[in-house]
Design a protein around this motif. Structure first.
Motif, PDB file in Angstrom:
ATOM      1  N   ARG A  32       0.831  -0.943   0.462  1.00 13.50           N
ATOM      2  CA  ARG A  32       0.075  -0.079  -0.372  1.00 13.50           C
ATOM      3  C   ARG A  32       0.744   1.750  -0.330  1.00 13.50           C
ATOM      4  NH1 ARG A  32      -2.379   1.685   6.150  1.00 13.50           N
ATOM      5  NH2 ARG A  32      -3.230   3.524   4.055  1.00 13.50           N
ATOM      6  N   TYR A  33       2.056   1.130   0.232  1.00 13.84           N
ATOM      7  CA  TYR A  33       2.807   2.136  -0.043  1.00 13.84           C
ATOM      8  C   TYR A  33       3.756   2.904  -1.072  1.00 13.84           C
ATOM      9  CZ  TYR A  33       1.912   1.255   5.792  1.00 13.84           C
ATOM     10  OH  TYR A  33       1.517   1.028   6.179  1.00 13.84           O
ATOM     11  N   ARG A  34       4.266   3.778  -0.945  1.00 19.66           N
ATOM     12  CA  ARG A  34       5.419   4.547  -2.405  1.00 19.66           C
ATOM     13  C   ARG A  34       6.554   4.791  -1.668  1.00 19.66           C
ATOM     14  NH1 ARG A  34       2.691   6.130  -7.159  1.00 19.66           N
ATOM     15  NH2 ARG A  34       1.322   4.958  -7.524  1.00 19.66           N
ATOM     16  N   ASP A  54       7.330   7.626   1.247  1.00 18.77           N
ATOM     17  CA  ASP A  54       6.321   7.461   2.228  1.00 18.77           C
ATOM     18  C   ASP A  54       7.021   7.629   3.546  1.00 18.77           C
ATOM     19  OD1 ASP A  54       3.884   7.966   0.510  1.00 18.77           O
ATOM     20  OD2 ASP A  54       3.422   5.418   1.189  1.00 18.77           O
ATOM     21  N   PHE A  55       8.629   7.129   3.551  1.00 18.34           N
ATOM     22  CA  PHE A  55       8.846   6.389   4.395  1.00 18.34           C
ATOM     23  C   PHE A  55      10.131   8.016   5.322  1.00 18.34           C
ATOM     24  CE2 PHE A  55       7.980   2.599   2.805  1.00 18.34           C
ATOM     25  CZ  PHE A  55       7.986   1.985   4.067  1.00 18.34           C
ATOM     26  N   SER A  83       7.176  10.487   6.150  1.00 15.43           N
ATOM     27  CA  SER A  83       6.516  10.527   7.534  1.00 15.43           C
ATOM     28  C   SER A  83       7.659  10.270   8.695  1.00 15.43           C
ATOM     29  CB  SER A  83       6.452   8.401   8.134  1.00 15.43           C
ATOM     30  OG  SER A  83       5.031   7.957   6.488  1.00 15.43           O
ATOM     31  N   HIS A 136       1.008  11.692  -6.089  1.00 12.67           N
ATOM     32  CA  HIS A 136       0.723  10.651  -4.655  1.00 12.67           C
ATOM     33  C   HIS A 136       1.012  11.799  -3.607  1.00 12.67           C
ATOM     34  CE1 HIS A 136       1.459   7.411  -2.184  1.00 12.67           C
ATOM     35  NE2 HIS A 136       2.604   8.145  -1.408  1.00 12.67           N
ATOM     36  N   TRP A 188       0.308  13.555   5.448  1.00  6.78           N
ATOM     37  CA  TRP A 188       2.026  13.583   6.410  1.00  6.78           C
ATOM     38  C   TRP A 188       1.933  14.832   7.486  1.00  6.78           C
ATOM     39  CZ3 TRP A 188       1.804  12.326   1.156  1.00  6.78           C
ATOM     40  CH2 TRP A 188       2.240  11.713   0.913  1.00  6.78           C
ATOM     41  N   VAL A 224       4.154   5.188   9.379  1.00  5.56           N
ATOM     42  CA  VAL A 224       4.440   4.896   8.248  1.00  5.56           C
ATOM     43  C   VAL A 224       3.119   5.774   7.379  1.00  5.56           C
ATOM     44  CG1 VAL A 224       5.340   4.270   5.802  1.00  5.56           C
ATOM     45  CG2 VAL A 224       6.645   3.458   7.891  1.00  5.56           C
ATOM     46  N   ARG A 225       3.235   7.013   7.001  1.00  2.00           N
ATOM     47  CA  ARG A 225       1.732   7.486   6.295  1.00  2.00           C
ATOM     48  C   ARG A 225       1.829   7.027   4.962  1.00  2.00           C
ATOM     49  NH1 ARG A 225       3.473  10.489  10.959  1.00  2.00           N
ATOM     50  NH2 ARG A 225       2.078  10.884  12.338  1.00  2.00           N
ATOM     51  N   THR A 226       0.342   6.936   4.222  1.00  4.28           N
ATOM     52  CA  THR A 226       0.247   7.501   3.662  1.00  4.28           C
ATOM     53  C   THR A 226      -0.639   7.819   2.361  1.00  4.28           C
ATOM     54  OG1 THR A 226       0.415   5.653   1.105  1.00  4.28           O
ATOM     55  CG2 THR A 226      -0.702   5.178   3.353  1.00  4.28           C
TER      56      THR A 226
END
Length: 367
Positions: free
Chosen positions: A33-35, A38-39, A42, A66, A73, A267-269
């Protein structure tokens, strides 16, 4: 917080092949679900860094869709917040030759940053860094630059920092492979703004483009102080298909997954609402990450399925990464496959790669 974030999202690695043909490394989907970006975003948000510039260059439409304005975030602001930095000028008519050139391409933005310290963060580094602790150590040390380091992987080429008795870097080793001295550079840095601008001005004047060889090495040679902050958890730079596949498969193990997704540093997305995944009566799923919105009637083992994936009755999916809206028809078999978005695999098809050389299927392919 007196810290500004700069995220490098301009890199498109040739070694990622079809996975980055129409996108940058930063927008590569990961873990269902992430890119990758995102890390980085976040980590900055979790540390209270709310002003962030994202350096882009080309193939950034997917990235724009995205990140939007940074709301996911909590870095969306009327003043400050997230700023997307497309290229200015022709940078010699090609890709940025190095990080120093990319930073000099947005020098006007850097000079206007009101904070005194800048975090430099590659968008394709997978880790969940305790950036709050790193910033705290940087400010306490009084050094011009703090480098975030990690344990050396002997199979991966690294820049390495060798520490002296005082714990500060005394030597920078270039492109080291195998066992040896030093700690591997994560390529995440915290720098005083005045020090960074001085180093970049020298690079611009000398027509030099590389941050490590042309900035950091020169800074050490001139007596500059670089502190070292070691990240203890999972960390991997995604620069090839093998990197992407191994990092993805590591998420099926509790240890690396726990390192990358700790409860205290979420971690948000970008949000997307989907119905729950459907599992048919004959479905068999073992040791896999399955996103919402999937429709599983066949067998899935040791695999990662993104949203909207369909696995028909009799189909077998093993050791695969299937991105959004991929369809696997009845009695098809897939082993060691990375399927990009909207791939369709026909009935009775047999597709197989290997652990060291997974087969990549381009976006929207029909097989």
């Amino acid at each position: 917080m007196d810290v500004h974030g700069i995220v490098y999202a301009y890199h498109s690695s040739a070694a990622l092949g079809e996975l980055t043909r129409t996108r940058t490394n930063a927008s590569l989907p990961f873990a269902g679900r992430y890119r990758l970006i995102d890390f980085a975003l976040s980590c900055l948000s979790n540390a209270g860094v709310r002003d962030v510039g994202v350096i882009m260059q080309r193939d950034f439409q997917s990235l724009l869709d995205h990140v939007a304005g940074g709301k996911a975030w909590d870095i969306s602001r009327r003043r400050g917040g997230m700023r997307l930095l497309p290229p200015f000028g022709d940078n010699r008519g090609g890709d940025y030759a190095g990080t120093a050139e990319a930073l000099n391409a947005v020098m006007g933005y850097l000079r206007d940053i009101p904070q005194d310290h800048i975090v430099l963060y590659p968008a394709d580094v997978l880790c969940n860094l305790d950036l709050t602790a790193a910033i705290r150590q940087h400010l306490r040390s009084g050094c011009g630059i703090t480098a975030v380091t990690t344990s050396c992987d002997p199979d991966v080429e690294h820049y390495r920092f060798v520490a002296g008795e005082d714990g500060l870097a005394k030597q920078l080793l270039f492109r080291q492979v195998g066992h040896g001295a030093g700690e591997a550079a994560s390529e995440i840095y915290i720098a005083r703004k005045d020090v960074l601008l001085q180093l970049l001005d020298r690079c611009e004047a000398a027509n030099r483009f590389h941050f490590h060889t042309d900035c950091l090495a020169a800074y050490l040679a001139d007596g500059g102080k670089i502190d070292l902050f070691q990240h203890e958890g999972f960390l991997k730079r995604i620069d090839s298909v093998a990197d992407y596949y191994s990092a993805s498969m590591a998420m099926l193990k509790p240890g690396p997954r726990g390192d990358l997704f700790p409860a205290d540093r979420p971690v948000r997305t970008k949000e997307r609402s989907d119905v729950s995944t459907y599992y048919g009566e004959q479905a068999r799923v073992e040791n896999s990450l399955i996103a919402d919105g999937c429709y599983i009637e066949g067998s899935v083992k040791n695999s990662i399925l993104f949203r909207g994936v369909r696995v028909a009755p009799g189909a077998v999916v093993e050791n695969c990464i299937l991105m959004q809206d991929t369809t696997v028809a009845s009695d098809a078999t897939m082993k060691y496959i990375i399927a990009d978005k909207d791939v369709t695999v026909s009935e009775h098809e047999l597709l197989a790669g290997s652990e060291k050389l997974p087969l990549v299927i381009p976006k929207r392919s029909k097989l």
